[in-house]
Design an enzyme around this catalytic site. Structure first.
Site, short mmCIF file in Angstrom:
data_model
loop_
_atom_site.label_atom_id
_atom_site.label_comp_id
_atom_site.label_asym_id
_atom_site.label_seq_id
_atom_site.Cartn_x
_atom_site.Cartn_y
_atom_site.Cartn_z
N PRO A 10 0.80 -1.22 0.00
CA PRO A 10 0.00 0.00 0.00
C PRO A 10 0.83 1.28 0.00
CG PRO A 10 -0.20 -1.16 2.10
CD PRO A 10 0.55 -2.06 1.18
N ASN A 11 0.34 2.22 -0.77
CA ASN A 11 0.86 3.58 -0.87
C ASN A 11 2.17 3.71 -1.62
OD1 ASN A 11 -1.33 4.84 0.56
ND2 ASN A 11 -0.50 3.86 2.38
N ARG A 18 3.93 11.38 -1.63
CA ARG A 18 3.88 11.19 -0.18
C ARG A 18 5.24 11.39 0.47
NH1 ARG A 18 4.53 4.91 1.26
NH2 ARG A 18 4.10 5.68 3.32
N TYR A 23 10.71 9.46 1.29
CA TYR A 23 10.69 8.60 0.11
C TYR A 23 11.26 9.23 -1.15
CZ TYR A 23 7.71 5.74 3.05
OH TYR A 23 7.23 4.99 4.08
N ASN A 74 8.07 -5.50 -0.96
CA ASN A 74 7.97 -4.36 -0.06
C ASN A 74 6.54 -4.36 0.44
OD1 ASN A 74 7.67 -1.92 1.24
ND2 ASN A 74 8.82 -0.74 -0.27
N ALA A 77 3.08 -0.92 4.78
CA ALA A 77 2.45 -0.96 6.10
C ALA A 77 2.09 -2.38 6.54
CB ALA A 77 1.20 -0.08 6.12
N GLU A 98 12.77 -9.02 1.64
CA GLU A 98 11.94 -7.87 2.01
C GLU A 98 12.75 -6.60 1.80
OE1 GLU A 98 9.21 -8.07 5.49
OE2 GLU A 98 10.49 -6.43 6.23
N HIS A 100 12.66 -2.22 1.88
CA HIS A 100 12.01 -0.97 2.29
C HIS A 100 12.85 0.19 1.79
CE1 HIS A 100 9.09 -3.00 4.78
NE2 HIS A 100 10.08 -3.78 5.18
N ARG A 107 12.66 5.05 12.11
CA ARG A 107 11.36 5.70 12.07
C ARG A 107 10.58 5.41 13.35
NH1 ARG A 107 8.58 4.95 6.52
NH2 ARG A 107 7.35 6.64 7.38
#
Length: 146
Positions: A10-11, A18, A23, A74, A77, A98, A100, A107
């Site tokens: 998502p996103n 964003r 990012y 990725n 969330a 994975e 990111h 964070r």
């Protein structure tokens, strides 16, 4: 030629819009072009999918069984709570990495823990788009330990 499925959660489709301080300014299409270019340099075939829906990602992982040699994921969330994605990764037992874009460990506290990484052979975070290229490179030569 190895076939690798690249899944984005998502996103990720909102890159360039964003949280630019986290990012960057490059958009999702730039990410896709970057991944395709890295794959071509490595001699691997990639299929890319982005979804804001957990079930779509689970289904894509399940369909990868017997069709792909590895997965770059990725989960965004979903990283922090999706047992469904974890279970799908474990069910197909394909080598997965994975990725990111941001360093999740720098964070918010809730982002420090990944549920989904337990279904992966490794994790790359905080290296921006380069993390995808590194994951593709790793999977292009990956041989499971006996």
């Amino acid at each position: 030629m190895r076939r690798i499925l690249v899944l984005n959660g998502p996103n990720i489709n909102m890159l360039g819009t964003r949280e630019k301080a986290i990012y960057g300014r490059r958009d999702y299409e730039s990410l896709c072009a970057y991944i395709r270019s890295a794959a071509a340099r490595l001699g691997v075939e990639v299929e890319l999918l982005q979804s804001n829906y957990e079930g779509d990602i689970v289904t894509a992982i399940q369909k990868a069984y017997g069709q792909f040699d590895g997965i770059v994921i990725n989960p965004a969330a979903f990283t922090h709570y999706s047992v469904a994605i974890l279970d799908a990764l474990k069910a197909v037992n394909l080598p997965a990495i994975e990725v990111h874009i941001s360093n999740i460990h720098k964070r918010e506290e809730f982002r420090h823990h990944s549920v989904t990484v337990a279904g992966c052979v490794g994790q790359i975070c905080g290296l921006g788009f380069a993390g995808y290229a590194l994951a593709l490179e790793a999977l292009s030569v990956y041989e499971p330990e006996e």
